[in-house]
Design an enzyme around this catalytic site. Structure first.
Site, mmCIF file in Angstrom:
data_model
loop_
_atom_site.group_PDB
_atom_site.id
_atom_site.type_symbol
_atom_site.label_atom_id
_atom_site.label_comp_id
_atom_site.label_asym_id
_atom_site.label_seq_id
_atom_site.Cartn_x
_atom_site.Cartn_y
_atom_site.Cartn_z
ATOM 1 N N PRO A 2 44.456 -2.481 43.991
ATOM 2 C CA PRO A 2 43.995 -3.835 44.275
ATOM 3 C C PRO A 2 42.468 -3.895 44.346
ATOM 4 O O PRO A 2 41.830 -3.010 44.903
ATOM 5 C CB PRO A 2 44.586 -4.157 45.646
ATOM 6 N N ILE A 3 41.932 -4.953 43.756
ATOM 7 C CA ILE A 3 40.501 -5.220 43.855
ATOM 8 C C ILE A 3 40.342 -6.588 44.505
ATOM 9 O O ILE A 3 40.861 -7.587 44.005
ATOM 10 C CB ILE A 3 39.819 -5.207 42.478
#
Length: 63
Positions: A2-3
Site C-alpha cells: 500500500p502507498i
C-alpha cells in the site's frame, strides 16, 4: 504494498508529520492486514500560494 499519498499545505512541524505517518501506517496495517514494512506513506507539501480555496490562493485567505 500500500502507498498512502497525502498532500498538505507546508509549515507543519516535523514531529506532527512523523505522528501522521505512524498513525496512517497503524491504520493501514490494522485495516488491510498487510505487514507494516510494506506500507509506504508519502507526504507532499505545497506552499500556500499553490493551494486554492474558493478561487483564491490559501496564502491570501483570512486565517
Amino acid at each position: 504494498m500500500p502507498i498512502i499519498d497525502v498532500t498538505l499545505i507546508d509549515g507543519r512541524p516535523p514531529a506532527l508529520k512523523a505522528e501522521l505517518i505512524r498513525e496512517l501506517t497503524d491504520a493501514a496495517e490494522r485495516v488491510l492486514g498487510v505487514p507494516r514494512a510494506s506500507i509506504r506513506v508519502l507526504l507532499r507539501e505545497l506552499p500556500p500560494e499553490n493551494w486554492g480555496v474558493g478561487g483564491e490562493p490559501k496564502s491570501q485567505a483570512p486565517r
